[in-house]
Design a protein around this motif. Structure first.
Motif, PDB file in Angstrom:
ATOM      1  N   UNK A 122      63.466 123.984  18.093  1.00 11.64           N
ATOM      2  CA  UNK A 122      62.455 122.936  17.925  1.00 11.64           C
ATOM      3  C   UNK A 122      61.182 123.513  17.307  1.00 11.64           C
ATOM      4  N   UNK A 123      60.814 124.737  17.746  1.00 12.85           N
ATOM      5  CA  UNK A 123      59.613 125.366  17.151  1.00 12.85           C
ATOM      6  C   UNK A 123      59.819 125.648  15.672  1.00 12.85           C
ATOM      7  N   UNK A 124      61.004 126.160  15.313  1.00 18.16           N
ATOM      8  CA  UNK A 124      61.288 126.438  13.900  1.00 18.16           C
ATOM      9  C   UNK A 124      61.284 125.158  13.077  1.00 18.16           C
ATOM     10  N   UNK A 125      61.842 124.099  13.658  1.00 17.91           N
ATOM     11  CA  UNK A 125      61.864 122.820  12.946  1.00 17.91           C
ATOM     12  C   UNK A 125      60.450 122.288  12.743  1.00 17.91           C
ATOM     13  N   UNK A 126      59.570 122.493  13.751  1.00 18.80           N
ATOM     14  CA  UNK A 126      58.186 122.033  13.615  1.00 18.80           C
ATOM     15  C   UNK A 126      57.460 122.774  12.496  1.00 18.80           C
ATOM     16  N   UNK A 127      57.697 124.085  12.394  1.00 18.76           N
ATOM     17  CA  UNK A 127      57.053 124.850  11.317  1.00 18.76           C
ATOM     18  C   UNK A 127      57.549 124.379   9.957  1.00 18.76           C
ATOM     19  N   UNK A 128      58.856 124.127   9.839  1.00 20.93           N
ATOM     20  CA  UNK A 128      59.406 123.653   8.565  1.00 20.93           C
ATOM     21  C   UNK A 128      58.831 122.290   8.189  1.00 20.93           C
ATOM     22  N   UNK A 129      58.597 121.450   9.204  1.00 20.68           N
ATOM     23  CA  UNK A 129      58.049 120.121   8.937  1.00 20.68           C
ATOM     24  C   UNK A 129      56.625 120.220   8.377  1.00 20.68           C
ATOM     25  N   UNK A 130      55.832 121.161   8.887  1.00 20.71           N
ATOM     26  CA  UNK A 130      54.462 121.334   8.403  1.00 20.71           C
ATOM     27  C   UNK A 130      54.446 121.762   6.935  1.00 20.71           C
ATOM     28  N   UNK A 131      55.406 122.594   6.552  1.00 22.97           N
ATOM     29  CA  UNK A 131      55.431 123.123   5.189  1.00 22.97           C
ATOM     30  C   UNK A 131      56.049 122.134   4.206  1.00 22.97           C
ATOM     31  N   UNK A 132      57.067 121.439   4.611  1.00 25.14           N
ATOM     32  CA  UNK A 132      57.805 120.602   3.656  1.00 25.14           C
ATOM     33  C   UNK A 132      57.345 119.165   3.632  1.00 25.14           C
ATOM     34  N   UNK A 133      56.497 118.732   4.553  1.00 26.47           N
ATOM     35  CA  UNK A 133      56.028 117.356   4.539  1.00 26.47           C
ATOM     36  C   UNK A 133      56.842 116.473   5.456  1.00 26.47           C
ATOM     37  N   UNK A 134      56.362 115.235   5.621  1.00 30.17           N
ATOM     38  CA  UNK A 134      56.979 114.326   6.592  1.00 30.17           C
ATOM     39  C   UNK A 134      58.417 113.980   6.222  1.00 30.17           C
ATOM     40  N   UNK A 135      58.688 113.712   4.937  1.00 30.51           N
ATOM     41  CA  UNK A 135      60.032 113.273   4.554  1.00 30.51           C
ATOM     42  C   UNK A 135      61.059 114.355   4.792  1.00 30.51           C
ATOM     43  N   UNK A 136      60.734 115.577   4.270  1.00 29.42           N
ATOM     44  CA  UNK A 136      61.697 116.662   4.442  1.00 29.42           C
ATOM     45  C   UNK A 136      61.797 117.090   5.890  1.00 29.42           C
ATOM     46  N   UNK A 137      60.679 116.924   6.651  1.00 28.86           N
ATOM     47  CA  UNK A 137      60.719 117.301   8.069  1.00 28.86           C
ATOM     48  C   UNK A 137      61.664 116.399   8.840  1.00 28.86           C
ATOM     49  N   UNK A 138      61.641 115.069   8.524  1.00 28.88           N
ATOM     50  CA  UNK A 138      62.565 114.159   9.216  1.00 28.88           C
ATOM     51  C   UNK A 138      64.000 114.531   8.948  1.00 28.88           C
ATOM     52  N   UNK A 139      64.275 114.899   7.651  1.00 31.70           N
ATOM     53  CA  UNK A 139      65.641 115.301   7.321  1.00 31.70           C
ATOM     54  C   UNK A 139      66.022 116.567   8.039  1.00 31.70           C
ATOM     55  N   UNK A 140      65.069 117.516   8.161  1.00 30.94           N
ATOM     56  CA  UNK A 140      65.352 118.787   8.844  1.00 30.94           C
ATOM     57  C   UNK A 140      65.614 118.558  10.319  1.00 30.94           C
ATOM     58  N   UNK A 141      64.857 117.637  10.942  1.00 22.81           N
ATOM     59  CA  UNK A 141      65.069 117.363  12.371  1.00 22.81           C
ATOM     60  C   UNK A 141      66.433 116.759  12.623  1.00 22.81           C
ATOM     61  N   UNK A 142      66.857 115.835  11.720  1.00 20.32           N
ATOM     62  CA  UNK A 142      68.181 115.232  11.901  1.00 20.32           C
ATOM     63  C   UNK A 142      69.266 116.277  11.780  1.00 20.32           C
ATOM     64  N   UNK A 143      69.090 117.192  10.783  1.00 22.74           N
ATOM     65  CA  UNK A 143      70.088 118.247  10.614  1.00 22.74           C
ATOM     66  C   UNK A 143      70.106 119.185  11.800  1.00 22.74           C
ATOM     67  N   UNK A 144      68.895 119.513  12.323  1.00 17.66           N
ATOM     68  CA  UNK A 144      68.833 120.414  13.475  1.00 17.66           C
ATOM     69  C   UNK A 144      69.467 119.779  14.699  1.00 17.66           C
TER      70      UNK A 144
END
Length: 402
Positions: A122-144
């Motif tokens: 969850x921490x790694x996903x949160x960092x990725x969301x900050x860097x990639x923006x809201x759209x890519x973060x939502x996709x990353x969370x679903x994949x995670x």
């Protein structure tokens, strides 16, 4: 052969004269000639004779006492073997419980590791969301969420190990620590209460506190949390004993002492409702074995034969001798009862097969009632011959009428 001491109603240290007197009184009471309507009279009379034959001879009595002592020693040995067997079985169950506890520990450690892994993801996903923006973060969370290992809660683990029914009956842990604390009335000994106190911090401290508990604490905690009650311990075997009581003991409520096979002495109170063969259970006074509920003491009661009555259930049977004229004409007389003399009316033309039942003059049955006093008539002749009666019987026999 039945115990000759019990047959004659004497103690094991009774003297020769006491044994002889008891034999005479009992033989007179159960003699077949005085109990013509009792099919067991001959057998009882023979049993009394065999008992007296054993006890009057010092050699036979000594041999019987030796055999009796050997039987008692064998009974004690069997009791010790039962204790050892029960201890072995308890150790085997403890071994299985320890193995189950280790399995639970492994499952709990795995659950903690999965929880830590999920937090890291969850921490790694949160960092990725900050860097990639809201759209890519939502996709990353679903994949995670799809790729992360399934996080199994303690309740899910319990369901997998013990079954879905255990999960359904488990209390809701989300209600907080205060809702889970309740007294456990299923145990009565100090060790079990110690387990109850040991399991209390579980709801407040979480899984980490459960891991710190000893194996038996873990299992008892899980069982209580799943079923809401303490597990029932297996009961130790009962100790069997025998005791002889008299009618007077029952009427007065005397306390009776009995020696057990393990050398202990126990006491019980003779009470209304006891009869020959009645079993008295002394709860929690038997064997005390580790890991098992304490057993009971089962005492089989034998009523000592009484010179006045034959005891059958709660009814008392007694014989009433009547002469020929009283049997033909009828009469009023009395017999001895438990509380004194009891009046009896003999109807006219009563033979030796006639029975007179007097209600509520027998033994108390324990329900507020009493048995009956059963009077069995015995036709008796005069002590000396009577010529007129002899002539009358001869006329009746030969069919001659004057």
């Amino acid at each position: 052969m039945r115990d000759p001491y019990k047959t004659l109603g004497v103690k094991r240290d009774a003297g020769v004269d006491e044994i002889k007197a008891a034999w005479r009184n009992m033989a007179k009471a159960v003699h077949p000639d005085h109990n013509l309507n009792d099919p067991t009279a001959t057998e009882r009379f023979a049993e009394i004779g065999r008992a007296y034959d054993t006890l009057k001879d010092p050699k036979k009595r000594s041999r019987y006492d030796q055999v009796l002592g050997m039987a008692a020693a064998k009974s004690r040995e069997q009791t010790i073997m039962q204790q050892r067997q029960a201890q072995h079985e308890a150790e085997a169950r403890a071994k299985v419980a320890r193995a189950n506890a280790e399995k639970v520990l492994e499952e709990l450690a795995r659950a903690n590791a999965q929880k830590a892994q999920k937090a890291s993801n969850a921490a790694a996903a949160g960092a990725a969301q900050t860097q990639a923006g809201n759209a890519s973060a939502g996709k990353s969370q679903a994949s995670a969420a799809q790729s992360a290992p399934a996080n199994e809660s303690p309740e899910d683990m319990v369901e997998r190990i013990f079954g879905a029914q255990a999960r359904a009956s488990a209390p809701n842990t989300e209600q907080g620590a205060g809702a889970d604390k309740r007294p456990d009335s299923g145990y009565q000994d100090g060790a079990a209460r110690g387990e109850t106190e040991e399991a209390e911090p579980v709801a407040a401290s979480g899984i980490g506190s459960i891991i710190s508990l000893p194996p038996f604490g873990i299992l008892s905690s899980l069982v209580r949390r799943i079923t809401g009650a303490a597990p029932t311990l297996e009961k130790a075997p009962d100790i069997a004993a025998e005791a002889s009581i008299t009618l007077e003991d029952i009427l007065k409520g005397n306390w009776i002492s009995v020696m057990l096979s393990d050398g202990r002495e126990q006491r019980f109170q003779a009470m209304p409702g006891m009869s020959d063969g009645h079993v008295v259970h002394l709860k929690g006074q038997g064997l005390k074995l580790q890991g098992m509920q304490r057993g009971d003491v089962a005492i089989t009661v034998h009523l000592t034969p009484d010179d006045r009555f034959a005891i059958r259930g709660f009814d008392l049977h007694t014989a009433l001798p009547v002469t020929i004229e009283n049997a033909v004409l009828g009469c009023r007389t009395h017999v001895e009862g438990l509380s004194g003399s009891v009046d009896v009316t003999v109807p006219a033309w009563s033979g030796s097969d006639h029975v007179i039942r007097i209600p509520n003059e027998g033994l108390p049955n324990g329900d507020g009632g009493k048995g009956d006093l059963v009077v069995e008539l015995r036709l008796m002749l005069w002590e000396k011959p009577d010529d007129r009666i002899t002539d009358l019987m001869r006329i009746r026999k030969d069919g001659l009428f004057l």
